[in-house]
Structures are given as structure tokens and as C-alpha cells.
Design a protein around this motif. Structure first.
Motif, PDB file in Angstrom:
ATOM      1  N   UNK A  49       1.097  -1.255   0.135  1.00 51.51           N
ATOM      2  CA  UNK A  49       0.051   0.064  -0.107  1.00 51.51           C
ATOM      3  C   UNK A  49       0.796   1.284  -0.151  1.00 51.51           C
ATOM      4  N   UNK A  50       0.550   2.180  -0.556  1.00 44.11           N
ATOM      5  CA  UNK A  50       1.306   3.434  -0.691  1.00 44.11           C
ATOM      6  C   UNK A  50       0.444   4.476   0.550  1.00 44.11           C
ATOM      7  N   UNK A  51       1.210   5.347   1.190  1.00 49.63           N
ATOM      8  CA  UNK A  51       0.841   6.509   2.054  1.00 49.63           C
ATOM      9  C   UNK A  51       0.933   7.700   1.549  1.00 49.63           C
ATOM     10  N   UNK A  52       0.016   8.596   1.563  1.00 51.13           N
ATOM     11  CA  UNK A  52       0.222   9.916   1.256  1.00 51.13           C
ATOM     12  C   UNK A  52      -0.846  10.698   2.076  1.00 51.13           C
ATOM     13  N   UNK A  53      -0.667  12.149   1.659  1.00 53.13           N
ATOM     14  CA  UNK A  53      -1.431  13.000   2.269  1.00 53.13           C
ATOM     15  C   UNK A  53      -2.486  13.888   1.246  1.00 53.13           C
ATOM     16  N   UNK A  54      -3.704  14.006   1.758  1.00 50.52           N
ATOM     17  CA  UNK A  54      -4.724  14.420   0.914  1.00 50.52           C
ATOM     18  C   UNK A  54      -5.943  15.286   1.718  1.00 50.52           C
ATOM     19  N   UNK A  55      -6.889  16.082   0.952  1.00 54.49           N
ATOM     20  CA  UNK A  55      -7.673  16.706   1.462  1.00 54.49           C
ATOM     21  C   UNK A  55      -8.990  15.926   1.477  1.00 54.49           C
ATOM     22  N   UNK A  56      -9.677  16.162   2.761  1.00 57.80           N
ATOM     23  CA  UNK A  56     -11.112  15.418   2.900  1.00 57.80           C
ATOM     24  C   UNK A  56     -12.066  15.841   2.057  1.00 57.80           C
ATOM     25  N   UNK A  57     -12.087  17.084   1.295  1.00 53.18           N
ATOM     26  CA  UNK A  57     -13.039  17.407   0.257  1.00 53.18           C
ATOM     27  C   UNK A  57     -12.794  16.610  -0.973  1.00 53.18           C
ATOM     28  N   UNK A  58     -11.455  16.069  -1.125  1.00 49.53           N
ATOM     29  CA  UNK A  58     -11.093  15.377  -2.365  1.00 49.53           C
ATOM     30  C   UNK A  58     -11.392  13.567  -2.328  1.00 49.53           C
ATOM     31  N   UNK A  59     -11.233  13.351  -1.073  1.00 51.04           N
ATOM     32  CA  UNK A  59     -11.302  11.784  -0.822  1.00 51.04           C
ATOM     33  C   UNK A  59     -12.753  11.418   0.048  1.00 51.04           C
ATOM     34  N   UNK A  96      -4.241  15.319   9.986  1.00 54.89           N
ATOM     35  CA  UNK A  96      -3.325  16.390  10.249  1.00 54.89           C
ATOM     36  C   UNK A  96      -4.030  17.894  10.457  1.00 54.89           C
ATOM     37  N   UNK A  97      -3.629  19.165   9.929  1.00 54.67           N
ATOM     38  CA  UNK A  97      -4.017  20.152  10.226  1.00 54.67           C
ATOM     39  C   UNK A  97      -5.372  20.501   9.304  1.00 54.67           C
ATOM     40  N   UNK A  98      -6.302  20.929  10.010  1.00 60.52           N
ATOM     41  CA  UNK A  98      -7.583  21.356   9.263  1.00 60.52           C
ATOM     42  C   UNK A  98      -8.302  20.097   8.641  1.00 60.52           C
ATOM     43  N   UNK A  99      -8.248  20.092   7.228  1.00 60.45           N
ATOM     44  CA  UNK A  99      -8.873  19.263   6.492  1.00 60.45           C
ATOM     45  C   UNK A  99      -7.757  18.173   5.676  1.00 60.45           C
ATOM     46  N   UNK A 100      -6.616  18.289   6.160  1.00 61.31           N
ATOM     47  CA  UNK A 100      -5.852  17.455   5.482  1.00 61.31           C
ATOM     48  C   UNK A 100      -5.597  16.079   6.315  1.00 61.31           C
ATOM     49  N   UNK A 101      -5.722  15.036   5.648  1.00 58.99           N
ATOM     50  CA  UNK A 101      -5.602  13.704   6.132  1.00 58.99           C
ATOM     51  C   UNK A 101      -4.442  12.937   5.592  1.00 58.99           C
ATOM     52  N   UNK A 102      -4.141  12.043   6.509  1.00 63.73           N
ATOM     53  CA  UNK A 102      -3.166  10.989   5.920  1.00 63.73           C
ATOM     54  C   UNK A 102      -3.900   9.588   5.511  1.00 63.73           C
ATOM     55  N   UNK A 103      -3.841   9.160   4.073  1.00 61.86           N
ATOM     56  CA  UNK A 103      -4.408   7.881   3.582  1.00 61.86           C
ATOM     57  C   UNK A 103      -3.331   6.947   3.115  1.00 61.86           C
ATOM     58  N   UNK A 104      -4.040   5.667   3.047  1.00 60.97           N
ATOM     59  CA  UNK A 104      -3.181   4.737   2.562  1.00 60.97           C
ATOM     60  C   UNK A 104      -4.120   3.927   1.459  1.00 60.97           C
ATOM     61  N   UNK A 105      -3.360   3.684   0.315  1.00 60.38           N
ATOM     62  CA  UNK A 105      -4.152   2.876  -0.861  1.00 60.38           C
ATOM     63  C   UNK A 105      -3.380   1.782  -1.274  1.00 60.38           C
ATOM     64  N   UNK A 106      -4.250   0.649  -1.790  1.00 66.79           N
ATOM     65  CA  UNK A 106      -3.500  -0.420  -2.317  1.00 66.79           C
ATOM     66  C   UNK A 106      -4.359  -1.102  -3.112  1.00 66.79           C
ATOM     67  N   UNK A 107      -4.100  -2.194  -3.935  1.00 66.45           N
ATOM     68  CA  UNK A 107      -4.843  -3.134  -4.664  1.00 66.45           C
ATOM     69  C   UNK A 107      -5.285  -4.048  -3.712  1.00 66.45           C
ATOM     70  N   UNK A 108      -6.534  -4.367  -3.922  1.00 63.33           N
ATOM     71  CA  UNK A 108      -7.118  -5.519  -3.210  1.00 63.33           C
ATOM     72  C   UNK A 108      -7.518  -6.587  -4.439  1.00 63.33           C
TER      73      UNK A 108
END
Length: 108
Positions: A49-59, A96-108
Motif C-alpha cells: 500500500x502507498x501512504x500519502x496526504x490529501x484533503x477530505x474534500x477530495x477523498x 493532520x491540520x484542518x482538512x488534511x488527512x493521511x491516507x493509505x491505498x493499495x490493490x485489493x
């Protein structure tokens, strides 16, 4: 970016799915929940799985332990470009700060 209609419910009963169910049962961020999230991240890393940062309004998810299934289109760009034309699970694993979150994604 994608829409909420592109998200599928994550009801997988694999090892990660079982950990997610345990995490979601805990409403406060206790030591037990922290340990489960750490186990989830370690298992995700083992499964590439990869780990990345993103915004809640995108995910569209922002609580630790929330997840969804997503069929990545062939023209995808950004954090999920690696998964073009594959079905993946996206998981919120940290805040994270405000609407930033850490996500993880991978193939199922």
C-alpha cells in the motif's frame, strides 16, 4: 478527482478489512486504537500500500479507519496514478491540520 458516486462500500473481510472493523468500533483514540492503526499501517506496507496526504474534500473520508473501494480509471493522475485500471482500497489512517488527512491505498 472523483465523485462520491465512484466510491464503493468497503465490506471486504480480508486481514485489513477485519482490522478496519475493529478500529471503527472504537469511538475515541485510545491506546488500543493507536495500536490497531499501527498494525494496519504495518500490514498495508507489507501488502505494498502507498501512504500519502490529501484533503477530505477530495477523498470524502476524514475519520481514522474509514475506507472505500475505488475502481481507478485509465486516465487517473495524482496520488493514485500508480493504480490506473485497478480496483483499490483507500483508507484514512491519520489526521493532520484542518482538512488534511493521511491516507493509505493499495490493490485489493
Amino acid at each position: 478527482m472523483f465523485s462520491k458516486e465512484d466510491m464503493l462500500k468497503d465490506d471486504q473481510n480480508d486481514e485489513i478489512g477485519r482490522l478496519l472493523k475493529q478500529i471503527r468500533k472504537l469511538t475515541t483514540f485510545t491506546k488500543n486504537k493507536q495500536d490497531l492503526v499501527r498494525d494496519l499501517i504495518n500490514l498495508g506496507k507489507k501488502q505494498k500500500y502507498i501512504i500519502f496526504w490529501g484533503y477530505t474534500h477530495r477523498y470524502f473520508i476524514g475519520r481514522v479507519g474509514q475506507s472505500f473501494i475505488y475502481k481507478v480509471p485509465k486516465n487517473k493522475r495524482g496520488n493514485l496514478v500508480k493504480f490506473k485500471d485497478k480496483t483499490i482500497r483507500v483508507i484514512c489512517i491519520g489526521s493532520g491540520v484542518r482538512f488534511i488527512r493521511q491516507y493509505m491505498a493499495g490493490i485489493i
